[in-house]
Design an enzyme around this catalytic site. Structure first.
Site, PDB file in Angstrom:
ATOM      1  CB  CYS A  13      -4.238  -7.543   2.108  1.00  0.00           C
ATOM      2  SG  CYS A  13      -5.595  -6.828   3.057  1.00  0.00           S
ATOM      3  CG  ASN A  16      -9.458  -8.439   6.511  1.00  0.00           C
ATOM      4  OD1 ASN A  16     -10.179  -8.907   7.383  1.00  0.00           O
ATOM      5  ND2 ASN A  16      -9.740  -8.579   5.234  1.00  0.00           N
ATOM      6  CB  SER A  20      -7.829  -9.229   1.768  1.00  0.00           C
ATOM      7  OG  SER A  20      -7.921  -8.662   3.046  1.00  0.00           O
TER       8      SER A  20
HETATM    9  P1  4NP Z   1      -4.473  -3.546   3.240  1.00  0.00           P
HETATM   10  O1  4NP Z   1      -3.914  -2.049   3.421  1.00  0.00           O
HETATM   11  O2  4NP Z   1      -3.342  -4.464   3.678  1.00  0.00           O
HETATM   12  O3  4NP Z   1      -4.749  -3.639   1.780  1.00  0.00           O
HETATM   13  O4  4NP Z   1      -5.697  -3.659   4.119  1.00  0.00           O
HETATM   14  C1  4NP Z   1      -3.379  -1.567   4.611  1.00  0.00           C
HETATM   15  C2  4NP Z   1      -4.209  -1.144   5.631  1.00  0.00           C
HETATM   16  C3  4NP Z   1      -3.681  -0.620   6.788  1.00  0.00           C
HETATM   17  C4  4NP Z   1      -2.314  -0.513   6.928  1.00  0.00           C
HETATM   18  C5  4NP Z   1      -1.469  -0.940   5.912  1.00  0.00           C
HETATM   19  C6  4NP Z   1      -2.009  -1.482   4.758  1.00  0.00           C
HETATM   20  N1  4NP Z   1      -1.776   0.053   8.113  1.00  0.00           N
HETATM   21  O5  4NP Z   1      -0.539   0.267   8.158  1.00  0.00           O
HETATM   22  O6  4NP Z   1      -2.519   0.319   9.070  1.00  0.00           O
END
Ligand code: 4NP
Length: 164
Positions: A13, A16, A20
């Site tokens: 993803c 992470n 994911s």
């Molecule tokens: P993930 O979700 O891709 O499902 O792990 C996210 C986690 C953090 C962020 C975006 C999506 N972020 O912008 O920090």
């Protein structure tokens, strides 16, 4: 062609820390139920490095635990080009992740790079919605629902390849 002895799956993803690692934990648990834990290895990674070394988001951990999956031992890392040397399946949670992985993918990659939800909803190009900026735990439960569904579809395919 003879059946492979072992297969490997990388769930990917963006960060992470939400989707994911949940996919890794759910697939590992369901492989264990199917008696395939020694035949399939699972890992997860993010296309971004922002959260490298961190445990999964507390909301993901809490909802996963309510649903029977302990994610507390997992730590985030970034996906690399070398991952394609080690994984038979590189499965993206959404279209952005898939496009970023296509940039990393070596031309000679013989494995499967695709959307994870293709294993639940073939040809629909569906993504696991990013729950990170959502309020409450509804989005996190939806992530688990979708991932459970696609894990079962993937396990059917893995069983065919392993001839078990
Ligand atoms: P993930 O979700 O891709 O499902 O792990 C996210 C986690 C953090 C962020 C975006 C999506 N972020 O912008 O920090």
């Amino acid at each position: 062609m003879s059946q492979p002895r072992k297969l490997s799956v990388l769930m990917v993803c963006l960060g992470n820390i939400c989707r994911s690692p949940t996919a890794q934990g759910v697939l590992e648990a369901r492989l264990k139920l199917a008696g395939l834990q020694d035949k399939v290895t699972v890992d997860s990674a993010g296309t971004a490095a922002w959260h490298t070394g961190k445990a999964p988001d507390p909301r993901s951990q809490q909802v996963a635990l309510q649903r029977g999956y302990n994610l507390s031992h997992l730590r985030a890392r970034q996906a690399t080009r070398e991952d394609f040397d080690h994984f038979d399946y590189v499965l993206a949670m959404d279209e952005d992740n898939l496009n970023d992985l296509r940039v990393l993918e070596p031309a000679h990659y013989q494995g499967e790079l695709s959307l994870f939800l293709d294993y639940a909803f073939p040809n629909q190009k569906r993504s696991v919605p990013d729950p990170y900026y959502t309020q409450g735990d509804k989005g996190f439960h939806e992530v688990v629902d979708l991932i459970e569904n696609a894990s079962d579809g993937l396990i059917k395919v893995l069983k065919q390849r392993l001839e078990v």
